[in-house]
Design a protein around this motif. Structure first.
Motif, PDB file in Angstrom:
ATOM      1  N   ALA A 205       0.496  -0.954  -0.468  1.00 56.17           N
ATOM      2  CA  ALA A 205      -0.003   0.165   0.352  1.00 56.17           C
ATOM      3  C   ALA A 205       0.938   1.219  -0.078  1.00 56.17           C
ATOM      4  N   GLN A 206       1.879   1.167   0.850  1.00 51.63           N
ATOM      5  CA  GLN A 206       2.929   1.972   1.091  1.00 51.63           C
ATOM      6  C   GLN A 206       3.450   2.336  -0.197  1.00 51.63           C
ATOM      7  N   TYR A 207       4.090   1.561  -0.813  1.00 55.68           N
ATOM      8  CA  TYR A 207       4.795   1.410  -2.301  1.00 55.68           C
ATOM      9  C   TYR A 207       3.580   2.291  -3.989  1.00 55.68           C
ATOM     10  N   ARG A 208       2.597   1.961  -3.512  1.00 52.76           N
ATOM     11  CA  ARG A 208       1.898   2.198  -4.414  1.00 52.76           C
ATOM     12  C   ARG A 208       1.377   3.706  -4.306  1.00 52.76           C
ATOM     13  N   ALA A 209       1.266   4.381  -2.650  1.00 49.76           N
ATOM     14  CA  ALA A 209       0.700   5.044  -3.093  1.00 49.76           C
ATOM     15  C   ALA A 209       2.125   6.331  -2.369  1.00 49.76           C
ATOM     16  N   ILE A 247      12.835  -9.191  -7.424  1.00 52.69           N
ATOM     17  CA  ILE A 247      12.449  -8.110  -6.289  1.00 52.69           C
ATOM     18  C   ILE A 247      11.145  -8.168  -5.452  1.00 52.69           C
ATOM     19  N   VAL A 248      11.108  -9.757  -5.066  1.00 54.09           N
ATOM     20  CA  VAL A 248      10.330  -9.488  -4.472  1.00 54.09           C
ATOM     21  C   VAL A 248      10.620  -9.446  -2.574  1.00 54.09           C
ATOM     22  N   ASN A 249      10.687  -7.749  -2.096  1.00 51.38           N
ATOM     23  CA  ASN A 249      10.945  -7.097  -0.316  1.00 51.38           C
ATOM     24  C   ASN A 249      10.671  -8.069   0.316  1.00 51.38           C
ATOM     25  N   GLY A 250      11.398  -7.641   1.483  1.00 50.83           N
ATOM     26  CA  GLY A 250      11.029  -8.808   2.484  1.00 50.83           C
ATOM     27  C   GLY A 250       9.894  -9.057   3.538  1.00 50.83           C
ATOM     28  N   LEU A 251       9.105  -8.543   3.117  1.00 51.22           N
ATOM     29  CA  LEU A 251       7.834  -8.275   3.313  1.00 51.22           C
ATOM     30  C   LEU A 251       6.701  -9.181   1.985  1.00 51.22           C
ATOM     31  N   GLY A 252       7.279  -9.650   1.119  1.00 54.54           N
ATOM     32  CA  GLY A 252       6.285 -10.861   0.287  1.00 54.54           C
ATOM     33  C   GLY A 252       5.886  -9.967  -0.626  1.00 54.54           C
ATOM     34  N   VAL A 253       6.162  -8.517  -0.915  1.00 54.45           N
ATOM     35  CA  VAL A 253       5.655  -7.457  -2.078  1.00 54.45           C
ATOM     36  C   VAL A 253       6.742  -8.145  -3.597  1.00 54.45           C
ATOM     37  N   ASP A 254       5.735  -8.271  -4.007  1.00 52.27           N
ATOM     38  CA  ASP A 254       6.028  -8.104  -5.439  1.00 52.27           C
ATOM     39  C   ASP A 254       6.197  -6.533  -6.099  1.00 52.27           C
ATOM     40  N   LEU A 255       7.108  -6.037  -5.785  1.00 54.39           N
ATOM     41  CA  LEU A 255       7.390  -4.886  -6.706  1.00 54.39           C
ATOM     42  C   LEU A 255       6.704  -4.345  -7.493  1.00 54.39           C
ATOM     43  N   PRO A 256       7.489  -5.353  -8.768  1.00 58.06           N
ATOM     44  CA  PRO A 256       7.796  -4.883 -10.449  1.00 58.06           C
ATOM     45  C   PRO A 256       5.472  -5.083 -10.293  1.00 58.06           C
ATOM     46  N   ALA A 257       5.255  -6.295 -10.252  1.00 57.62           N
ATOM     47  CA  ALA A 257       3.377  -6.474 -10.120  1.00 57.62           C
ATOM     48  C   ALA A 257       2.935  -4.891  -9.412  1.00 57.62           C
ATOM     49  N   GLU A 258       3.286  -4.634  -8.644  1.00 58.90           N
ATOM     50  CA  GLU A 258       2.840  -3.645  -7.972  1.00 58.90           C
ATOM     51  C   GLU A 258       2.761  -2.338  -8.532  1.00 58.90           C
ATOM     52  N   ARG A 260       3.731  -2.384 -11.459  1.00 56.68           N
ATOM     53  CA  ARG A 260       2.645  -2.288 -13.144  1.00 56.68           C
ATOM     54  C   ARG A 260       1.757  -2.040 -13.090  1.00 56.68           C
ATOM     55  N   SER A 261       0.893  -2.210 -11.244  1.00 60.14           N
ATOM     56  CA  SER A 261      -0.194  -1.808 -11.324  1.00 60.14           C
ATOM     57  C   SER A 261      -1.117  -0.239 -11.361  1.00 60.14           C
ATOM     58  N   VAL A 262       0.329   0.096 -10.164  1.00 62.54           N
ATOM     59  CA  VAL A 262      -0.024   1.801 -10.409  1.00 62.54           C
ATOM     60  C   VAL A 262      -0.136   2.202 -11.897  1.00 62.54           C
ATOM     61  N   ASP A 269       3.375   5.692 -18.799  1.00 63.56           N
ATOM     62  CA  ASP A 269       3.296   5.112 -19.651  1.00 63.56           C
ATOM     63  C   ASP A 269       4.460   4.007 -18.498  1.00 63.56           C
ATOM     64  N   LEU A 270       4.777   2.513 -19.211  1.00 64.74           N
ATOM     65  CA  LEU A 270       5.446   1.863 -18.627  1.00 64.74           C
ATOM     66  C   LEU A 270       6.710   0.914 -19.530  1.00 64.74           C
ATOM     67  N   ILE A 271       7.668   0.964 -18.716  1.00 67.69           N
ATOM     68  CA  ILE A 271       8.748   0.378 -19.191  1.00 67.69           C
ATOM     69  C   ILE A 271       8.421  -0.878 -18.563  1.00 67.69           C
ATOM     70  N   ASP A 272       9.080  -2.127 -18.684  1.00 66.41           N
ATOM     71  CA  ASP A 272       8.875  -2.971 -18.118  1.00 66.41           C
ATOM     72  C   ASP A 272      10.477  -3.896 -17.696  1.00 66.41           C
ATOM     73  N   LEU A 273      11.085  -2.998 -17.682  1.00 69.95           N
ATOM     74  CA  LEU A 273      12.535  -3.664 -17.004  1.00 69.95           C
ATOM     75  C   LEU A 273      12.811  -4.437 -16.614  1.00 69.95           C
ATOM     76  N   THR A 274      11.683  -4.878 -15.629  1.00 68.41           N
ATOM     77  CA  THR A 274      12.219  -6.437 -14.825  1.00 68.41           C
ATOM     78  C   THR A 274      11.839  -7.497 -15.603  1.00 68.41           C
ATOM     79  N   ALA A 275      11.013  -7.293 -17.344  1.00 66.80           N
ATOM     80  CA  ALA A 275      10.982  -8.973 -17.578  1.00 66.80           C
ATOM     81  C   ALA A 275      11.870  -8.396 -19.053  1.00 66.80           C
ATOM     82  N   ARG A 276      12.037  -7.384 -19.655  1.00 67.61           N
ATOM     83  CA  ARG A 276      13.008  -7.350 -20.545  1.00 67.61           C
ATOM     84  C   ARG A 276      14.475  -7.990 -19.564  1.00 67.61           C
TER      85      ARG A 276
END
Length: 332
Positions: A205-209, A247-258, A260-262, A269-276
């Motif tokens: 929630a904080q990352y998205r905010a 890049i799934v953090n210590g709380l189990g949050v998949d940060l790249p997925a978050e 993408r959601s934002v 616009d998004l550059i999905d550098l994780t996927a690339r």
């Protein structure tokens, strides 16, 4: 007016004060590489390097090891460089650096180097990120943002407003970061935003905010935000990257997925550098992928080598070009 030849570089010096279009005097020393320094205030500067014909490919670095020209044999090179304080990492992690502008040119001295203040119409591409993006002052550490300027010609300035250790939390909190970036932005500017590596205990929630706040703040200036998911780490389980690598953090949050959601929620616009980067690293496999990182030199599977940063900058450039946010005339 006095014309001096220093290390093969013609310098034009005069008693008249410099105007907005006047060339900036330089001091140049050495040979292969030639180092030229310019006593100029922060800002954007157009550079013309006259090599002449029958030259070996030339590399030009500016300031804190920013790659401006990569292996070009063209008789005249043109690019735009950003001068700022501090010279390298925006949060001062690597110190203030040298004042003014520093250029380093490989090979024999060029026939001429001319530096002039860039016009107000200069396009600007801002980077906001962490140590994998920033202008690393000391080799072999290299951020992909350091290699990105070589993809552009004169008329576009890459402003790397990143720093080691930065997260979405610290970026918003530190005066040298968000507070210093936002007043610089205006219409026609583009801002690439990559944070996640240091959001190790940030909730979803904080990352998205935090990302939403950055996006909203960039848009309020008339500039265009682009979210960039983080580069992967070279952490494998078998032949595939594991959660640490992705890049799934210590709380189990998949940060790249978050992120993408934002991007979807905010219509950014998004550059999905994780996927690339995942595709590149997994295709190479655990051993060959070491060349992209500082595994061999530093036992570091997060930070990229000069080679890895160059490859990843190329991926960013490809995806940014596909978004058509930067006109074709600015690309090399």
């Amino acid at each position: 007016m006095l014309r001096l030849l220093t290390a093969g570089v013609v310098l034009v010096l005069g008693a008249q004060p410099m105007t907005a279009a006047a060339a900036v005097p330089a001091e140049c020393t050495g040979d292969a590489p030639v180092t030229c320094t310019y006593d100029v205030p922060p800002g954007d500067y157009d550079v013309k390097v006259v090599l002449g014909s029958a030259r070996e490919p030339v590399e030009v670095l500016a300031e804190a090891r920013r790659l401006m020209v990569s292996g070009s044999s063209e008789p005249v090179l043109r690019f735009t460089v950003n001068v700022r304080e501090p010279e390298g990492q925006q949060n001062g992690f690597g110190g203030p650096g040298a004042p003014g502008l520093t250029l380093r040119l490989s090979g024999p001295a060029p026939l001429n180097v001319v530096v002039t203040p860039a016009p107000v119409s200069t396009r600007r591409l801002f980077l906001a990120g962490d140590s994998t993006v920033t202008d690393q002052e000391t080799a072999p550490y290299t951020g992909w943002g350091q290699r990105l300027p070589s993809h552009f010609g004169q008329g576009l300035s890459v402003v790397n407003h990143s720093g080691s250790g930065e997260s979405t939390v610290s970026f918003l909190a530190e005066p040298a970061m968000w507070e210093a970036l936002r007043p610089q932005l205006g219409p026609r500017d583009v801002v690439l935003v990559q944070f996640a590596h240091n959001d190790k205990q940030t909730t979803a929630a904080q990352y998205r905010a935090n990302l939403t706040e950055i996006v909203s703040g960039v848009r309020s200036t008339g500039a265009t935000p682009v979210l960039v998911t983080p580069i992967v780490r070279r952490w494998f389980t078998g032949s595939k990257l594991n959660s640490t690598g992705l890049i799934v953090n210590g709380l189990g949050v998949d940060l790249p997925a978050e992120m993408r959601s934002v991007a979807a929620a905010e219509h950014v616009d998004l550059i999905d550098l994780t996927a690339r980067t995942q595709a590149v690293v997994e295709a190479l496999g655990p051993e060959a992928a070491k060349a992209l990182y500082l595994t061999r030199e530093k036992r570091d599977d997060t930070h990229t080598s000069e080679y890895g940063a160059t490859v990843y900058a190329g991926l960013v450039a490809e995806d940014l070009a596909a978004l058509h946010l930067v006109e074709g005339r600015y690309w090399n």
